[in-house]
Every structure is written in structure tokens, then in C-alpha cells.
Motif scaffolding. Sequence first.
Motif, PDB file in Angstrom:
ATOM      1  N   LYS A 137       0.831  -1.212   0.000  1.00 37.96           N
ATOM      2  CA  LYS A 137       0.000   0.000   0.000  1.00 37.96           C
ATOM      3  C   LYS A 137       0.862   1.258   0.000  1.00 37.96           C
ATOM      4  O   LYS A 137       0.546   2.239  -0.667  1.00 37.96           O
ATOM      5  CB  LYS A 137      -0.946   0.013   1.196  1.00 37.96           C
ATOM      6  CG  LYS A 137      -2.118  -0.914   1.038  1.00 37.96           C
ATOM      7  CD  LYS A 137      -3.033  -0.828   2.243  1.00 37.96           C
ATOM      8  CE  LYS A 137      -4.183  -1.807   2.096  1.00 37.96           C
ATOM      9  NZ  LYS A 137      -5.103  -1.752   3.229  1.00 37.96           N
ATOM     10  N   GLU A 150       2.244   1.653  -3.494  1.00 39.27           N
ATOM     11  CA  GLU A 150       1.168   2.096  -4.379  1.00 39.27           C
ATOM     12  C   GLU A 150       0.835   3.570  -4.140  1.00 39.27           C
ATOM     13  O   GLU A 150       0.632   4.330  -5.086  1.00 39.27           O
ATOM     14  CB  GLU A 150      -0.068   1.234  -4.153  1.00 39.27           C
ATOM     15  CG  GLU A 150      -1.203   1.554  -5.081  1.00 39.27           C
ATOM     16  CD  GLU A 150      -2.378   0.617  -4.870  1.00 39.27           C
ATOM     17  OE1 GLU A 150      -3.018   0.284  -5.865  1.00 39.27           O
ATOM     18  OE2 GLU A 150      -2.654   0.218  -3.715  1.00 39.27           O
ATOM     19  N   GLN A 151       0.806   3.981  -2.879  1.00 43.28           N
ATOM     20  CA  GLN A 151       0.540   5.384  -2.549  1.00 43.28           C
ATOM     21  C   GLN A 151       1.595   6.292  -3.178  1.00 43.28           C
ATOM     22  O   GLN A 151       1.266   7.322  -3.761  1.00 43.28           O
ATOM     23  CB  GLN A 151       0.542   5.599  -1.034  1.00 43.28           C
ATOM     24  CG  GLN A 151       0.392   7.055  -0.645  1.00 43.28           C
ATOM     25  CD  GLN A 151       0.688   7.310   0.821  1.00 43.28           C
ATOM     26  OE1 GLN A 151       0.893   6.388   1.597  1.00 43.28           O
ATOM     27  NE2 GLN A 151       0.723   8.561   1.203  1.00 43.28           N
ATOM     28  N   ASN A 177       0.951   6.727  -6.788  1.00 42.58           N
ATOM     29  CA  ASN A 177      -0.219   7.570  -7.042  1.00 42.58           C
ATOM     30  C   ASN A 177       0.110   9.049  -6.863  1.00 42.58           C
ATOM     31  O   ASN A 177      -0.551   9.902  -7.443  1.00 42.58           O
ATOM     32  CB  ASN A 177      -1.381   7.177  -6.138  1.00 42.58           C
ATOM     33  CG  ASN A 177      -1.990   5.851  -6.544  1.00 42.58           C
ATOM     34  OD1 ASN A 177      -1.922   5.449  -7.699  1.00 42.58           O
ATOM     35  ND2 ASN A 177      -2.583   5.161  -5.591  1.00 42.58           N
ATOM     36  N   TYR A 235       8.119  -2.704  -6.824  1.00 42.14           N
ATOM     37  CA  TYR A 235       6.807  -2.311  -7.319  1.00 42.14           C
ATOM     38  C   TYR A 235       6.986  -1.845  -8.760  1.00 42.14           C
ATOM     39  O   TYR A 235       7.786  -0.964  -9.040  1.00 42.14           O
ATOM     40  CB  TYR A 235       6.233  -1.184  -6.467  1.00 42.14           C
ATOM     41  CG  TYR A 235       4.789  -0.884  -6.759  1.00 42.14           C
ATOM     42  CD1 TYR A 235       3.790  -1.498  -6.026  1.00 42.14           C
ATOM     43  CD2 TYR A 235       4.429   0.001  -7.762  1.00 42.14           C
ATOM     44  CE1 TYR A 235       2.455  -1.229  -6.284  1.00 42.14           C
ATOM     45  CE2 TYR A 235       3.097   0.271  -8.029  1.00 42.14           C
ATOM     46  CZ  TYR A 235       2.113  -0.343  -7.285  1.00 42.14           C
ATOM     47  OH  TYR A 235       0.797  -0.083  -7.542  1.00 42.14           O
ATOM     48  N   LYS A 259       5.068  -0.266 -12.032  1.00 44.27           N
ATOM     49  CA  LYS A 259       3.875   0.441 -12.453  1.00 44.27           C
ATOM     50  C   LYS A 259       3.365  -0.196 -13.740  1.00 44.27           C
ATOM     51  O   LYS A 259       4.131  -0.433 -14.664  1.00 44.27           O
ATOM     52  CB  LYS A 259       4.206   1.914 -12.684  1.00 44.27           C
ATOM     53  CG  LYS A 259       3.012   2.793 -12.848  1.00 44.27           C
ATOM     54  CD  LYS A 259       3.449   4.238 -12.831  1.00 44.27           C
ATOM     55  CE  LYS A 259       2.279   5.160 -12.742  1.00 44.27           C
ATOM     56  NZ  LYS A 259       2.700   6.546 -12.590  1.00 44.27           N
TER      57      LYS A 259
END
Length: 81
Positions: free
Chosen positions: A35, A38-39, A42, A63, A65
Motif C-alpha cells: 500500500k 502504491e501510494q 499515485n 513495485y 507500475k
Amino acid sequence: MAELKTITIEDDEEFLRQVSKPVVFPDKELKNDIKLLEQYFNEIDIALALAAVQLGIPKRLIYLKNTDLEVVNRKNNDQET
């Protein structure tokens, strides 16, 4: 969620060069780690991949994208203008 800051070699080379820990299952923190990654993605729009250690999570976790070359080319063109 907390404000995230990317760690770079200029900021903390020793931290980034440490040997990150493997992710073992079950890992109670894994969902939260994902998370956070992902944050970060974003909030920014320039990175395509990030090692968890760059956000202060010393685990062997990357991670990626979900994107394609059209998106990359569009971003490159936007940065050149």
C-alpha cells in the motif's frame, strides 16, 4: 497515510546498499508495504519501478507500475517541452 520520501544514493547510500531481507510468507506487514509503494506511485508520475528499500522498507520487494511504451513516450515528450 504517511508522507513518503524517496531515498537516493545522495541521501543515504549506506541504507540503500544494505542487503534487504527476503519476503517470507506469511508476512503481516506485506499488505501495508505494498500500500505504501502504491501510494507513492499515485503521488508521483515519473517512476515506472521502485525498490521498496527506496522508501525505507528494507525488503526484497519491487513495485512495477502497470504501463506501456505509449505512456512512457508521452511522458518523455511532455518533459522535453
